[in-house]
Design a protein around this motif. Sequence first.
Motif, short mmCIF file in Angstrom:
data_model
loop_
_atom_site.label_atom_id
_atom_site.label_comp_id
_atom_site.label_asym_id
_atom_site.label_seq_id
_atom_site.Cartn_x
_atom_site.Cartn_y
_atom_site.Cartn_z
N LYS A 82 -47.76 19.01 117.28
CA LYS A 82 -47.00 20.26 117.31
C LYS A 82 -47.74 21.40 118.02
CE LYS A 82 -44.31 19.03 113.43
NZ LYS A 82 -43.06 18.64 113.51
N SER A 83 -49.05 21.35 118.07
CA SER A 83 -49.85 22.42 118.66
C SER A 83 -50.02 22.17 120.15
CB SER A 83 -51.23 22.46 117.99
OG SER A 83 -52.10 23.29 118.70
N LYS A 84 -50.26 23.24 120.89
CA LYS A 84 -50.49 23.13 122.32
C LYS A 84 -51.98 22.99 122.65
CE LYS A 84 -46.16 23.58 123.25
NZ LYS A 84 -45.44 22.36 123.20
N LYS A 85 -52.85 23.17 121.65
CA LYS A 85 -54.28 23.11 121.88
C LYS A 85 -54.75 21.66 121.87
CE LYS A 85 -58.59 25.08 120.32
NZ LYS A 85 -59.28 25.66 121.34
N VAL A 86 -55.53 21.32 122.88
CA VAL A 86 -56.08 19.97 123.01
C VAL A 86 -57.58 20.08 122.77
CG1 VAL A 86 -56.50 18.09 124.63
CG2 VAL A 86 -54.31 19.29 124.66
N TYR A 87 -58.13 19.15 121.98
CA TYR A 87 -59.55 19.14 121.65
C TYR A 87 -60.21 17.99 122.39
CZ TYR A 87 -57.98 22.25 117.99
OH TYR A 87 -57.42 23.30 117.31
N ILE A 88 -61.29 18.31 123.11
CA ILE A 88 -61.98 17.31 123.92
C ILE A 88 -63.45 17.33 123.54
CG2 ILE A 88 -62.58 16.58 126.26
CD1 ILE A 88 -60.09 18.38 127.12
N LYS A 89 -63.99 16.15 123.24
CA LYS A 89 -65.41 16.03 122.90
C LYS A 89 -65.98 14.82 123.63
CE LYS A 89 -65.28 19.12 119.52
NZ LYS A 89 -65.87 20.40 119.63
N LYS A 90 -67.22 14.95 124.06
CA LYS A 90 -67.91 13.77 124.59
C LYS A 90 -68.28 12.90 123.40
CE LYS A 90 -69.70 15.66 128.85
NZ LYS A 90 -70.88 15.93 129.66
N ALA A 91 -68.12 11.61 123.55
CA ALA A 91 -68.41 10.67 122.45
C ALA A 91 -69.86 10.79 121.99
CB ALA A 91 -68.09 9.25 122.88
N LYS A 92 -70.76 11.05 122.92
CA LYS A 92 -72.18 11.14 122.57
C LYS A 92 -72.50 12.37 121.73
CE LYS A 92 -73.70 13.57 126.69
NZ LYS A 92 -74.63 13.64 127.76
N ASP A 93 -71.59 13.35 121.68
CA ASP A 93 -71.82 14.57 120.91
C ASP A 93 -71.41 14.44 119.46
OD1 ASP A 93 -72.80 15.76 123.19
OD2 ASP A 93 -70.92 16.76 123.71
N GLY A 94 -70.95 13.27 119.07
CA GLY A 94 -70.52 13.06 117.69
C GLY A 94 -71.04 11.75 117.15
N LEU A 95 -70.67 11.47 115.92
CA LEU A 95 -71.07 10.23 115.27
C LEU A 95 -70.33 9.05 115.88
CD1 LEU A 95 -72.20 12.12 113.05
CD2 LEU A 95 -71.32 10.52 111.39
N THR A 96 -71.01 7.93 115.95
CA THR A 96 -70.33 6.69 116.34
C THR A 96 -69.64 6.12 115.12
OG1 THR A 96 -72.22 5.29 115.80
CG2 THR A 96 -72.12 6.17 118.06
N LYS A 97 -68.80 5.15 115.34
CA LYS A 97 -68.11 4.48 114.24
C LYS A 97 -69.13 3.89 113.26
CE LYS A 97 -64.69 0.79 113.65
NZ LYS A 97 -63.82 -0.15 114.37
N GLU A 98 -70.18 3.28 113.79
CA GLU A 98 -71.21 2.65 112.96
C GLU A 98 -71.97 3.68 112.14
OE1 GLU A 98 -70.76 1.99 116.28
OE2 GLU A 98 -69.76 0.07 115.92
N GLU A 99 -72.25 4.85 112.72
CA GLU A 99 -72.94 5.91 111.99
C GLU A 99 -72.07 6.45 110.86
OE1 GLU A 99 -75.84 7.75 115.47
OE2 GLU A 99 -73.73 8.38 115.39
N ALA A 100 -70.77 6.57 111.10
CA ALA A 100 -69.85 7.03 110.06
C ALA A 100 -69.81 6.03 108.91
CB ALA A 100 -68.45 7.25 110.64
N ILE A 101 -69.77 4.74 109.25
CA ILE A 101 -69.78 3.69 108.22
C ILE A 101 -71.08 3.75 107.44
CG2 ILE A 101 -69.87 1.19 107.85
CD1 ILE A 101 -67.91 0.95 110.25
#
Length: 157
Positions: A82-101
Amino acid sequence: MKKWIVIPLIVIVVIAGSLIKIYFSSVQPVKAAEKKAVSIAKGKIQLSEVDDFHIYNGIETVYVIEGKNKQGSKVIVWVPEKSKKVYIKKAKDGLTKEEAIQKLVNEKQPKKIISVRLGMEKNIPLWEIYYRSENNLINYYYVHFETGEWLKKIENL
């Protein structure tokens, strides 16, 4: 004798055709959402490749696109429905799936992890981990994508 072969064959063909039509009819809305989300994302970032797309249904519906930009860097794009704002992040700037697990495993002892996927709630990118506990109850664990902080838990459903 030929009728006994032809009639079941016709029935099988009709049933198979119906199942194929049902499948394509059910997938069509997801494909339309993906096309729309990728189009919006390409208006904000130069996506060269789309590796994964899924729909996150939390407080609001968010389309999540994982792919690569023109420079070849892995990026994740969150497109709220519903929002017009798009959020973009480089994958390396966040946790990986394995780190979240691993964050979940360090805090809880899940019996079985059922799914791990990216999402967004209140404009915060997150990992949603859906798992079963030792007593076989359903649980959800939400981890902030960038900081790795626990955001919320829904336990013992």
